[in-house]
Design a protein around this motif. Sequence first.
Motif, short mmCIF file in Angstrom:
data_model
loop_
_atom_site.label_atom_id
_atom_site.label_comp_id
_atom_site.label_asym_id
_atom_site.label_seq_id
_atom_site.Cartn_x
_atom_site.Cartn_y
_atom_site.Cartn_z
N ASN A 63 3.60 41.57 20.60
CA ASN A 63 4.71 42.50 20.43
C ASN A 63 5.77 41.79 19.58
O ASN A 63 6.47 40.90 20.05
N THR A 64 5.86 42.16 18.31
CA THR A 64 6.54 41.32 17.32
C THR A 64 8.00 41.68 17.08
O THR A 64 8.46 42.77 17.39
N CYS A 65 8.69 40.71 16.45
CA CYS A 65 10.10 40.84 16.05
C CYS A 65 10.15 40.57 14.55
O CYS A 65 9.36 39.79 14.04
N THR A 66 11.09 41.18 13.85
CA THR A 66 11.17 40.93 12.41
C THR A 66 12.61 40.69 11.96
O THR A 66 12.94 40.79 10.78
N VAL A 67 13.48 40.36 12.93
CA VAL A 67 14.91 40.29 12.62
C VAL A 67 15.21 39.17 11.62
O VAL A 67 16.08 39.29 10.78
N ARG A 68 14.43 38.09 11.69
CA ARG A 68 14.56 37.01 10.71
C ARG A 68 13.17 36.64 10.19
O ARG A 68 12.17 36.81 10.91
N TYR A 80 23.07 43.11 6.70
CA TYR A 80 22.04 42.06 6.73
C TYR A 80 20.85 42.46 7.61
O TYR A 80 19.84 41.79 7.65
N CYS A 81 20.96 43.58 8.34
CA CYS A 81 20.09 43.77 9.51
C CYS A 81 18.99 44.80 9.26
O CYS A 81 19.24 45.90 8.76
N ILE A 82 17.81 44.46 9.69
CA ILE A 82 16.64 45.32 9.47
C ILE A 82 16.40 46.29 10.63
O ILE A 82 15.64 47.24 10.50
N VAL A 83 17.12 46.05 11.74
CA VAL A 83 16.84 46.83 12.96
C VAL A 83 16.92 48.36 12.75
O VAL A 83 16.02 49.08 13.17
N PRO A 84 17.97 48.88 12.10
CA PRO A 84 18.02 50.34 11.95
C PRO A 84 16.82 50.90 11.18
O PRO A 84 16.44 52.05 11.39
N LYS A 105 39.25 29.56 19.24
CA LYS A 105 40.22 30.37 19.97
C LYS A 105 39.58 31.09 21.16
O LYS A 105 40.19 31.17 22.23
N VAL A 106 38.39 31.63 20.96
CA VAL A 106 37.77 32.41 22.05
C VAL A 106 37.18 31.50 23.13
O VAL A 106 37.12 31.87 24.29
N GLN A 107 36.76 30.30 22.73
CA GLN A 107 36.15 29.37 23.70
C GLN A 107 34.97 30.04 24.40
O GLN A 107 34.98 30.30 25.61
N TYR A 108 33.94 30.31 23.62
CA TYR A 108 32.75 30.97 24.16
C TYR A 108 32.07 30.13 25.23
O TYR A 108 32.06 28.91 25.16
N ASP A 109 31.45 30.84 26.17
CA ASP A 109 30.64 30.14 27.18
C ASP A 109 29.32 29.69 26.58
O ASP A 109 28.77 28.67 26.98
N SER A 110 28.77 30.51 25.69
CA SER A 110 27.63 30.07 24.90
C SER A 110 27.48 31.00 23.72
O SER A 110 28.10 32.07 23.68
N ALA A 111 26.66 30.59 22.76
CA ALA A 111 26.51 31.41 21.56
C ALA A 111 25.11 31.21 20.98
O ALA A 111 24.57 30.11 21.01
N PHE A 112 24.53 32.29 20.49
CA PHE A 112 23.31 32.20 19.70
C PHE A 112 23.74 32.08 18.25
O PHE A 112 24.55 32.89 17.77
N THR A 113 23.21 31.07 17.56
CA THR A 113 23.61 30.85 16.18
C THR A 113 22.41 31.03 15.26
O THR A 113 21.30 30.61 15.60
N PHE A 114 22.65 31.66 14.13
CA PHE A 114 21.56 31.97 13.22
C PHE A 114 21.94 31.62 11.80
O PHE A 114 23.11 31.73 11.42
N ILE A 115 20.91 31.25 11.05
CA ILE A 115 21.08 31.09 9.61
C ILE A 115 20.70 32.41 8.96
O ILE A 115 19.65 32.97 9.31
N TYR A 116 21.54 32.91 8.08
CA TYR A 116 21.26 34.20 7.44
C TYR A 116 19.87 34.18 6.80
O TYR A 116 19.49 33.25 6.11
N SER A 117 19.13 35.24 7.05
CA SER A 117 17.78 35.35 6.50
C SER A 117 17.67 36.70 5.79
O SER A 117 17.90 37.75 6.39
N PRO A 118 17.41 36.68 4.48
CA PRO A 118 17.38 37.95 3.75
C PRO A 118 16.22 38.83 4.22
O PRO A 118 15.09 38.35 4.34
N ARG A 119 16.48 40.09 4.53
CA ARG A 119 15.43 41.01 4.96
C ARG A 119 15.27 42.09 3.90
O ARG A 119 16.24 42.79 3.57
#
Length: 491
Positions: free
Chosen positions: A96-101, A214-218, A376-390
Amino acid sequence: MNDKQNSIFFPDGAAPASAAENTVPETEPARQYYFMEKTRELLEQQGYTGKDALSFHVTTFGCQMNARDSEKLRGILQYVGMTESDSEECDLVLFNTCTVRENANLKVYGRLGELHGYKKKNPKMKIGICGCMMQEKSEVEKVRKSYPFVDIVFGTHNLYRFAELLYRSFAGEKHVVDVEEADPAIVENLPIERKYSFKSGVNVTYGCNNFCSYCIVPYVRGREKSREPKDILREIENLSKDGVKEIMLLGQNVNSYGKTLETPVSFAELLSDVEKIDGIERIRFMTSHPKDLSDDLIDVMAHSKKICRHIHLPLQSGSTKVLSEMNRHYTKEDYLRLCEKIRTAMPDIAITTDIMVGFPGETEEDFLETMDVVQKVQYDSAFTFIYSPREGTPAAGRDDFIPDNVVHDRFDRLLDLIHECSAAQAEKHMGEIQNVLVEEVNSHDPSLVTGHMGNNSLVHFKGSPDLIGQTVPVKLTESHDFYYFGEAVSE
Ligand code: 5AD
Ligand code: SF4
């Protein structure tokens, strides 16, 4: 390891009564139940029953939506009499695949090679690929040309028809492909096999209308569609009867839930109704788009006893210029004000986020704006991504891509800052007693069990497997950025 025994769940409480019709029904889900019965008969005729039942494995790539879709696929495979295997060396593997990046796609192709090896040893093995990647014409073409050993291909729009496709495959059709473009129907009440007995995702919307540049989801998940509140509430009531304590309401942008229904309902109203369902102890939701997060939602959260003190609020970039080019519809200041409002209403809330670096045209100044928001926001955690052209998205057509060395340097600086923030946030809760919903035995140390706090932090503590599915008060004794060690406290 988790506690799940095989037990198929039906969102409406039971399979539809017409499950064993003799003509092919035209309506859904009756049509799919018909094909499930037919597949079961076919497998029985071929001798694949009891200890000789065929085995299956579903491998999930990507997000929570895909994880929930996989539970639907597993429900159907169990319904037709197949048994789940821990290993991909079995009779049917579904990716069951993903294609976001881009690297999500590369991972799938790498793993397909491995599956081919298994298939050579077990010629009756079937291989299926489904999910977001298969909504892209170029990827379907690539599978057809370069991976001819794949038996079944279908997209997210066609997932509800999996039983029918499975039947066609077992009945002898060599390559079953169903990647129709049509706007997908919402088909309720197909069987579901949950990964955990005590927690579950529940879809509230499908698709996305936001078209971030940037997003392929729609393009692969289609236009946003909300489920009717009565269907969602009935599913949650039945989940509660089935032992579920924690639910995660799922949508690409839950805050726009219900706006296009015949009788519009807001997400805040839906949450208030979910809160009334007995037996549900924790309510989570994902994902919130900052542009649509209402004051009503903050108010409902602040007064709720069940909605978890956690909000995932993707920032993407801290630069107003980049945000505008991303088509995000908020400025840096809007975002900061929103976080402030949330923190004022709920001082103990955990805020997490998604951040992207290297969007085309991102300057050092733009990047420093992102760092400033993190600080400023002091996140509890974050997912970080490198931009990937879709392919097919507006941003992919730009010619001002950022060189790899610059992107990696920014990415590393961002990670360092996020670690600092996570550690500082985690430190704040040290010594507290927090309720932990125990999920599994720790994979590194079997004397420990692992679960999440309400704010979504992970906690490991000494305990036995019979605690799985229970809510245990735990004193937090050691913090490590985004997880803790703790000790169970007897009440
Ligand atoms: N490149 C990198 N990251 C992306 N995301 C979405 N599209 C891309 C892309 N093209 C990230 C966003 C989103 C998360 C699920 O994935 O941060 O919130
Ligand atoms: Fe993609 Fe934006 Fe929709 Fe999220 S809101 S799925 S990032 S288009």
